[in-house]
Design an enzyme around this catalytic site. Structure first.
Site, PDB file in Angstrom:
ATOM      1  N   GLU A  17      -3.012   7.659  10.240  1.00  0.00           N
ATOM      2  CA  GLU A  17      -2.465   6.966   9.056  1.00  0.00           C
ATOM      3  C   GLU A  17      -2.628   7.821   7.795  1.00  0.00           C
ATOM      4  O   GLU A  17      -3.654   8.455   7.594  1.00  0.00           O
ATOM      5  CB  GLU A  17      -3.199   5.635   8.843  1.00  0.00           C
ATOM      6  CG  GLU A  17      -2.700   4.896   7.598  1.00  0.00           C
ATOM      7  CD  GLU A  17      -3.398   3.586   7.363  1.00  0.00           C
ATOM      8  OE1 GLU A  17      -3.135   2.636   8.117  1.00  0.00           O
ATOM      9  OE2 GLU A  17      -4.212   3.505   6.429  1.00  0.00           O
ATOM     10  N   ALA A  51       0.344  -3.019  -2.119  1.00  0.00           N
ATOM     11  CA  ALA A  51       0.558  -4.472  -2.059  1.00  0.00           C
ATOM     12  C   ALA A  51       1.510  -4.930  -3.167  1.00  0.00           C
ATOM     13  O   ALA A  51       2.248  -5.898  -3.009  1.00  0.00           O
ATOM     14  CB  ALA A  51      -0.779  -5.191  -2.160  1.00  0.00           C
ATOM     15  N   GLY A 108      -0.513  -8.213   2.554  1.00  0.00           N
ATOM     16  CA  GLY A 108      -1.083  -7.506   1.396  1.00  0.00           C
ATOM     17  C   GLY A 108      -2.188  -8.365   0.800  1.00  0.00           C
ATOM     18  O   GLY A 108      -2.206  -9.590   0.993  1.00  0.00           O
ATOM     19  N   ASP A 109      -3.105  -7.719   0.080  1.00  0.00           N
ATOM     20  CA  ASP A 109      -4.196  -8.477  -0.550  1.00  0.00           C
ATOM     21  C   ASP A 109      -3.675  -9.258  -1.751  1.00  0.00           C
ATOM     22  O   ASP A 109      -2.803  -8.774  -2.475  1.00  0.00           O
ATOM     23  CB  ASP A 109      -5.314  -7.516  -1.003  1.00  0.00           C
ATOM     24  CG  ASP A 109      -6.134  -7.040   0.181  1.00  0.00           C
ATOM     25  OD1 ASP A 109      -6.331  -7.842   1.118  1.00  0.00           O
ATOM     26  OD2 ASP A 109      -6.562  -5.871   0.171  1.00  0.00           O
TER      27      ASP A 109
HETATM   28  P1  FAD Z   1      -1.929 -12.627   7.188  1.00  0.00           P
HETATM   29  O1  FAD Z   1      -1.713 -12.376   8.619  1.00  0.00           O
HETATM   30  O2  FAD Z   1      -0.929 -13.431   6.450  1.00  0.00           O
HETATM   31  O3  FAD Z   1      -3.382 -13.296   7.025  1.00  0.00           O
HETATM   32  C1  FAD Z   1      -3.992 -13.401   5.741  1.00  0.00           C
HETATM   33  C2  FAD Z   1      -4.993 -14.556   5.768  1.00  0.00           C
HETATM   34  O4  FAD Z   1      -4.272 -15.785   5.817  1.00  0.00           O
HETATM   35  C3  FAD Z   1      -5.938 -14.557   6.965  1.00  0.00           C
HETATM   36  O5  FAD Z   1      -7.190 -15.024   6.521  1.00  0.00           O
HETATM   37  C4  FAD Z   1      -5.292 -15.578   7.924  1.00  0.00           C
HETATM   38  O6  FAD Z   1      -6.237 -16.181   8.780  1.00  0.00           O
HETATM   39  C5  FAD Z   1      -4.719 -16.562   6.911  1.00  0.00           C
HETATM   40  N1  FAD Z   1      -3.538 -17.297   7.412  1.00  0.00           N
HETATM   41  C6  FAD Z   1      -2.477 -16.795   8.066  1.00  0.00           C
HETATM   42  N2  FAD Z   1      -1.572 -17.769   8.330  1.00  0.00           N
HETATM   43  C7  FAD Z   1      -2.080 -18.914   7.800  1.00  0.00           C
HETATM   44  C8  FAD Z   1      -1.611 -20.259   7.734  1.00  0.00           C
HETATM   45  N3  FAD Z   1      -0.460 -20.629   8.265  1.00  0.00           N
HETATM   46  N4  FAD Z   1      -2.404 -21.196   7.098  1.00  0.00           N
HETATM   47  C9  FAD Z   1      -3.596 -20.834   6.536  1.00  0.00           C
HETATM   48  N5  FAD Z   1      -4.075 -19.573   6.577  1.00  0.00           N
HETATM   49  C10 FAD Z   1      -3.327 -18.618   7.197  1.00  0.00           C
HETATM   50  N6  FAD Z   1      -2.566  -3.704   2.630  1.00  0.00           N
HETATM   51  C11 FAD Z   1      -1.656  -3.131   1.806  1.00  0.00           C
HETATM   52  O7  FAD Z   1      -1.501  -3.554   0.675  1.00  0.00           O
HETATM   53  N7  FAD Z   1      -0.864  -2.090   2.238  1.00  0.00           N
HETATM   54  C12 FAD Z   1      -0.960  -1.586   3.496  1.00  0.00           C
HETATM   55  O8  FAD Z   1      -0.233  -0.652   3.846  1.00  0.00           O
HETATM   56  C13 FAD Z   1      -1.930  -2.156   4.397  1.00  0.00           C
HETATM   57  N8  FAD Z   1      -2.070  -1.702   5.649  1.00  0.00           N
HETATM   58  C14 FAD Z   1      -2.950  -2.320   6.506  1.00  0.00           C
HETATM   59  C15 FAD Z   1      -3.033  -1.869   7.829  1.00  0.00           C
HETATM   60  C16 FAD Z   1      -3.925  -2.472   8.722  1.00  0.00           C
HETATM   61  C17 FAD Z   1      -3.998  -1.988  10.144  1.00  0.00           C
HETATM   62  C18 FAD Z   1      -4.764  -3.540   8.273  1.00  0.00           C
HETATM   63  C19 FAD Z   1      -5.749  -4.181   9.221  1.00  0.00           C
HETATM   64  C20 FAD Z   1      -4.680  -3.983   6.949  1.00  0.00           C
HETATM   65  C21 FAD Z   1      -3.778  -3.387   6.053  1.00  0.00           C
HETATM   66  N9  FAD Z   1      -3.638  -3.829   4.731  1.00  0.00           N
HETATM   67  C22 FAD Z   1      -2.731  -3.246   3.903  1.00  0.00           C
HETATM   68  C23 FAD Z   1      -4.508  -4.888   4.216  1.00  0.00           C
HETATM   69  C24 FAD Z   1      -3.855  -6.297   4.382  1.00  0.00           C
HETATM   70  O9  FAD Z   1      -2.683  -6.360   3.611  1.00  0.00           O
HETATM   71  C25 FAD Z   1      -4.881  -7.331   3.908  1.00  0.00           C
HETATM   72  O10 FAD Z   1      -5.957  -7.387   4.809  1.00  0.00           O
HETATM   73  C26 FAD Z   1      -4.318  -8.724   3.619  1.00  0.00           C
HETATM   74  O11 FAD Z   1      -5.347  -9.455   2.924  1.00  0.00           O
HETATM   75  C27 FAD Z   1      -3.921  -9.539   4.841  1.00  0.00           C
HETATM   76  O12 FAD Z   1      -2.738  -9.108   5.365  1.00  0.00           O
HETATM   77  P2  FAD Z   1      -2.196  -9.713   6.782  1.00  0.00           P
HETATM   78  O13 FAD Z   1      -0.866  -9.137   6.987  1.00  0.00           O
HETATM   79  O14 FAD Z   1      -3.223  -9.547   7.825  1.00  0.00           O
HETATM   80  O15 FAD Z   1      -2.096 -11.263   6.352  1.00  0.00           O
END
Ligand code: FAD
Length: 286
Positions: A17, A51, A108-109
């Site tokens: 990455e 993000a 995204g965060d």
């Molecule tokens: P989600 O899958 O939407 O989950 C986020 C939270 O919401 C979790 O706690 C989940 O349990 C909860 N949730 C999901 N669905 C529901 C629902 N229906 N009801 C209630 N709660 C729910 N960030 C960046 O900005 N840019 C990047 O390029 C990037 N790359 C990444 C690559 C990897 C491999 C990883 C592991 C993380 C990366 N991140 C990146 C960080 C990521 O964006 C953050 O961790 C973010 O907070 C969560 O993204 P997600 O897609 O996992 O979210």
């Protein structure tokens, strides 16, 4: 090439990455680091996405250049937390035009001001939108120690299942330093009927500040053995880098020895680190 096809090959896959620059002034320097990493010949490379959405053109540019110039398949990340649907659909057009077939679909965060997109709350919504608007191979993120916002791991796995069912082809994990945490997670998700390939994300920590920042953001457990290494070698950058490469190598060897077939290394745009790990694994990855 679609990453889902690469993951089906009868071999251990090793991917890397990189991240894009925040400003156009840093583009050439960042692209050069990414290309040096591409020359190492990984099975594919991922390019992260800010993000806030502002780095989108840089993500697309670097991903396309790596693919076109070095024939290394790329995985472009895409976040939605601060983006409108219109912007997301525009980015899909950009990726399509540049020949990018693979997307890591992320929420995204949540930004510090708490302002989130009116169109997307969770990654699953983004995944459904991408599925409707194109034929991309899609990956998503998963968290062996549970996502920081989710108190119960079982609830997090329940949401992960919804996300995979929305249309994911594979998952990539958040970094972890204790492989037992990952083995336990794999067992739990397979029990929850999540059967897509899981790529283990490994972060070689090569300086103490990076460790503190990364672990605080992700809530990753830092084992005592690892803490001792960083404490002892922290003031000597060369020694710390070497120790970080060795720790990551040992972690990967243990994963492979325990049947894990897909390894992804967070290079932090450091070619020396990626090369160090690949050299250590040369006979294993050949
Ligand atoms: P989600 O899958 O939407 O989950 C986020 C939270 O919401 C979790 O706690 C989940 O349990 C909860 N949730 C999901 N669905 C529901 C629902 N229906 N009801 C209630 N709660 C729910 N960030 C960046 O900005 N840019 C990047 O390029 C990037 N790359 C990444 C690559 C990897 C491999 C990883 C592991 C993380 C990366 N991140 C990146 C960080 C990521 O964006 C953050 O961790 C973010 O907070 C969560 O993204 P997600 O897609 O996992 O979210």
């Amino acid at each position: 090439m679609r990453i889902s096809e690469i993951l089906k090959e009868d071999k251990i896959t090793f991917s890397l990455e990189v991240f894009p620059p925040k400003t156009s002034e840093r583009y050439e320097e960042t692209a050069a680091a990414a290309k040096t990493i591409a020359k190492l010949g990984p099975d594919f490379m991922s390019v992260t996405y800010g993000a806030g959405g502002g780095t989108g053109p840089f993500t697309a540019g670097i991903a396309a250049e790596i693919q076109d110039e070095y024939r290394v398949t790329t995985l472009a990340h895409l976040t939605c937390v601060s983006s409108s649907r219109e912007h997301v659909l525009h980015m899909l057009d950009v990726y399509r035009e540049k020949g990018i077939e693979n997307i890591l679909a992320l929420r995204g965060d949540i930004p510090k001001d708490g302002q989130i997109s009116r169109d997307y709350k969770y990654a699953a919504e983004l995944i459904r939108d991408i599925r409707e608007h194109g034929d991309f191979c899609l990956g998503g993120a998963c968290y062996p120690e549970g996502h920081v916002e989710c108190i119960h791991k079982s609830e997090d796995i329940h949401h992960l299942k919804e996300k995979v069912d929305a249309g994911l082809d594979f998952l990539t994990t958040q970094m972890f330093f204790n492989n037992d945490v990952f083995y336990n997670f794999l067992y739990r998700i397979r029990e929850a009927d999540i059967s897509v390939p899981v790529i283990a994300g490994i972060m070689p920590v090569t300086n103490p500040k990076q460790l503190a920042r990364s672990a605080a953001m992700s809530g990753t457990e830092v084992p005592q053995r690892f803490r001792a290494i960083v404490d002892f070698f922290g003031d000597d950058p060369d020694a710390c880098r070497q120790a970080g490469i060795i720790y990551a190598t040992e972690q990967i060897v243990d994963l492979i020895a325990n049947g894990i077939r897909h390894i992804h290394v967070y290079t932090m745009n450091k070619p020396q680190v990626a090369e160090g790990i690949m050299n250590n694994l040369s006979a294993i990855l050949k």
